[in-house]
Design a protein around this motif. Structure first.
Motif, mmCIF file in Angstrom:
data_model
loop_
_atom_site.group_PDB
_atom_site.id
_atom_site.type_symbol
_atom_site.label_atom_id
_atom_site.label_comp_id
_atom_site.label_asym_id
_atom_site.label_seq_id
_atom_site.Cartn_x
_atom_site.Cartn_y
_atom_site.Cartn_z
ATOM 1 N N MET A 90 46.056 85.779 -7.887
ATOM 2 C CA MET A 90 46.862 85.231 -6.811
ATOM 3 C C MET A 90 45.926 84.755 -5.695
ATOM 4 S SD MET A 90 49.047 87.315 -4.108
ATOM 5 C CE MET A 90 50.752 87.099 -3.965
ATOM 6 N N ALA A 91 46.087 83.535 -5.236
ATOM 7 C CA ALA A 91 45.253 82.968 -4.173
ATOM 8 C C ALA A 91 46.068 82.851 -2.885
ATOM 9 C CB ALA A 91 44.733 81.597 -4.576
ATOM 10 N N VAL A 92 45.445 83.204 -1.768
ATOM 11 C CA VAL A 92 46.091 83.114 -0.456
ATOM 12 C C VAL A 92 45.307 82.109 0.384
ATOM 13 C CG1 VAL A 92 46.730 84.372 1.620
ATOM 14 C CG2 VAL A 92 46.849 85.511 -0.586
ATOM 15 N N ASN A 93 45.983 81.128 0.955
ATOM 16 C CA ASN A 93 45.313 80.122 1.793
ATOM 17 C C ASN A 93 45.269 80.579 3.243
ATOM 18 O OD1 ASN A 93 44.786 78.233 -0.220
ATOM 19 N ND2 ASN A 93 46.880 77.452 -0.103
ATOM 20 N N VAL A 94 44.110 80.432 3.874
ATOM 21 C CA VAL A 94 43.932 80.761 5.282
ATOM 22 C C VAL A 94 43.575 79.456 5.988
ATOM 23 C CG1 VAL A 94 42.613 82.088 6.962
ATOM 24 C CG2 VAL A 94 43.084 83.061 4.733
ATOM 25 N N SER A 95 44.423 79.012 6.919
ATOM 26 C CA SER A 95 44.107 77.768 7.636
ATOM 27 C C SER A 95 43.952 78.051 9.121
ATOM 28 C CB SER A 95 45.200 76.725 7.416
ATOM 29 O OG SER A 95 46.417 77.180 7.954
ATOM 30 N N LEU A 96 43.111 77.246 9.753
ATOM 31 C CA LEU A 96 42.888 77.374 11.186
ATOM 32 C C LEU A 96 43.787 76.379 11.907
ATOM 33 C CD1 LEU A 96 38.998 77.593 11.228
ATOM 34 C CD2 LEU A 96 40.633 79.451 11.264
ATOM 35 N N VAL A 97 44.537 76.845 12.876
ATOM 36 C CA VAL A 97 45.423 75.988 13.648
ATOM 37 C C VAL A 97 44.627 75.334 14.767
ATOM 38 C CG1 VAL A 97 47.470 75.966 15.113
ATOM 39 C CG2 VAL A 97 47.369 77.503 13.147
ATOM 40 N N ARG A 98 44.826 74.022 14.946
ATOM 41 C CA ARG A 98 44.095 73.309 15.990
ATOM 42 C C ARG A 98 44.621 73.759 17.358
ATOM 43 N NH1 ARG A 98 41.113 68.016 16.168
ATOM 44 N NH2 ARG A 98 40.866 68.627 14.014
ATOM 45 N N ALA A 119 38.702 85.267 13.957
ATOM 46 C CA ALA A 119 40.099 85.623 13.683
ATOM 47 C C ALA A 119 40.443 85.366 12.219
ATOM 48 C CB ALA A 119 41.036 84.843 14.599
ATOM 49 N N ALA A 120 39.986 84.244 11.671
ATOM 50 C CA ALA A 120 40.260 83.928 10.272
ATOM 51 C C ALA A 120 39.597 84.947 9.342
ATOM 52 C CB ALA A 120 39.784 82.517 9.940
ATOM 53 N N ALA A 121 38.371 85.354 9.669
ATOM 54 C CA ALA A 121 37.668 86.344 8.850
ATOM 55 C C ALA A 121 38.378 87.692 8.906
ATOM 56 C CB ALA A 121 36.223 86.485 9.316
ATOM 57 N N MET A 122 38.852 88.063 10.097
ATOM 58 C CA MET A 122 39.582 89.329 10.245
ATOM 59 C C MET A 122 40.889 89.290 9.454
ATOM 60 S SD MET A 122 38.838 90.243 14.252
ATOM 61 C CE MET A 122 40.086 91.503 14.297
ATOM 62 N N ASN A 157 33.227 75.544 26.014
ATOM 63 C CA ASN A 157 34.546 76.107 25.679
ATOM 64 C C ASN A 157 34.872 75.875 24.206
ATOM 65 O OD1 ASN A 157 34.756 76.678 28.398
ATOM 66 N ND2 ASN A 157 36.317 75.141 28.819
ATOM 67 N N GLY A 158 34.561 74.671 23.699
ATOM 68 C CA GLY A 158 34.845 74.329 22.316
ATOM 69 C C GLY A 158 34.063 75.191 21.341
ATOM 70 N N ARG A 159 32.781 75.400 21.627
ATOM 71 C CA ARG A 159 31.968 76.263 20.751
ATOM 72 C C ARG A 159 32.507 77.689 20.751
ATOM 73 N NH1 ARG A 159 27.786 72.896 22.540
ATOM 74 N NH2 ARG A 159 27.259 74.193 24.306
ATOM 75 N N ASN A 160 32.863 78.193 21.930
ATOM 76 C CA ASN A 160 33.415 79.549 22.024
ATOM 77 C C ASN A 160 34.741 79.647 21.279
ATOM 78 O OD1 ASN A 160 31.240 80.395 23.538
ATOM 79 N ND2 ASN A 160 32.281 80.152 25.499
ATOM 80 N N ASN A 161 35.573 78.615 21.389
ATOM 81 C CA ASN A 161 36.868 78.588 20.715
ATOM 82 C C ASN A 161 36.679 78.593 19.196
ATOM 83 O OD1 ASN A 161 39.864 78.150 20.783
ATOM 84 N ND2 ASN A 161 39.250 76.316 19.672
ATOM 85 N N LEU A 162 35.727 77.826 18.705
ATOM 86 C CA LEU A 162 35.455 77.764 17.276
ATOM 87 C C LEU A 162 34.991 79.120 16.752
ATOM 88 C CD1 LEU A 162 35.510 75.791 14.921
ATOM 89 C CD2 LEU A 162 33.146 75.225 15.428
ATOM 90 N N ILE A 163 34.140 79.780 17.516
ATOM 91 C CA ILE A 163 33.665 81.118 17.135
ATOM 92 C C ILE A 163 34.850 82.081 17.065
ATOM 93 C CG2 ILE A 163 32.331 83.118 17.944
ATOM 94 C CD1 ILE A 163 30.298 81.001 19.085
ATOM 95 N N GLN A 164 35.750 82.017 18.058
ATOM 96 C CA GLN A 164 36.921 82.892 18.066
ATOM 97 C C GLN A 164 37.826 82.616 16.870
ATOM 98 O OE1 GLN A 164 38.642 82.083 21.917
ATOM 99 N NE2 GLN A 164 37.615 83.825 22.870
ATOM 100 N N GLN A 165 38.041 81.332 16.548
ATOM 101 C CA GLN A 165 38.898 80.984 15.415
ATOM 102 C C GLN A 165 38.304 81.499 14.103
ATOM 103 O OE1 GLN A 165 39.713 76.802 15.248
ATOM 104 N NE2 GLN A 165 41.448 76.971 16.619
ATOM 105 N N LYS A 166 36.997 81.317 13.925
ATOM 106 C CA LYS A 166 36.354 81.774 12.690
ATOM 107 C C LYS A 166 36.406 83.291 12.575
ATOM 108 C CE LYS A 166 33.358 77.851 11.821
ATOM 109 N NZ LYS A 166 31.996 77.382 11.615
#
Length: 116
Positions: A1-9, A93-96, A82-91
């Motif tokens: 079973m595969a689960v998709n994880v997507s990052l919301v813009r 959160a996705a990993a968690m 801000n963008g770099r920090n946001n990207l780090i936070q998104q990645k």
């Protein structure tokens, strides 16, 4: 079973506070000197905030009367941070999330969806 994880813009990192004095027509500082945004009339301002043009940050906006702010260099630098920090936070959160899903669904293979 595969689960998709997507990052919301998330565009919150592109938002800047508009100079209240500029809105009243009383700011004595230029766009390049003020720590707040001085948007043109074509920009959409909501609740004292304006969204910066992502294409402008990349040096490739070709729209006439763009509804987004084309920030001066000092605000552009802050938005890039801000963008770099946001990207780090998104990645993070996705990993968690992926890690939590592995505990909830043993044997599931996670396949992240990468947006460009």
């Amino acid at each position: 079973m595969a689960v998709n994880v997507s990052l919301v813009r998330d565009t919150k990192w592109l938002t800047l506070e508009v100079c209240r004095e500029f809105q009243r027509g009383t700011c004595s500082r230029s766009d390049a000197e003020c720590k707040f945004a001085h948007p043109s009339r074509s920009c959409h301002v909501e609740n004292g905030r304006v969204i910066a043009c992502f294409d402008s940050l990349k040096g490739r906006c070709t729209r006439e009367n763009c509804k987004y702010l084309h920030p001066p260099p000092h605000l552009k630098t802050q938005l890039e941070i801000n963008g770099r920090n946001n990207l780090i936070q998104q990645k993070t959160a996705a990993a968690m999330f992926a890690q939590q899903m592995q505990f909830m669904l043993p044997g599931a293979q996670l396949q992240p969806i990468v947006s460009h």
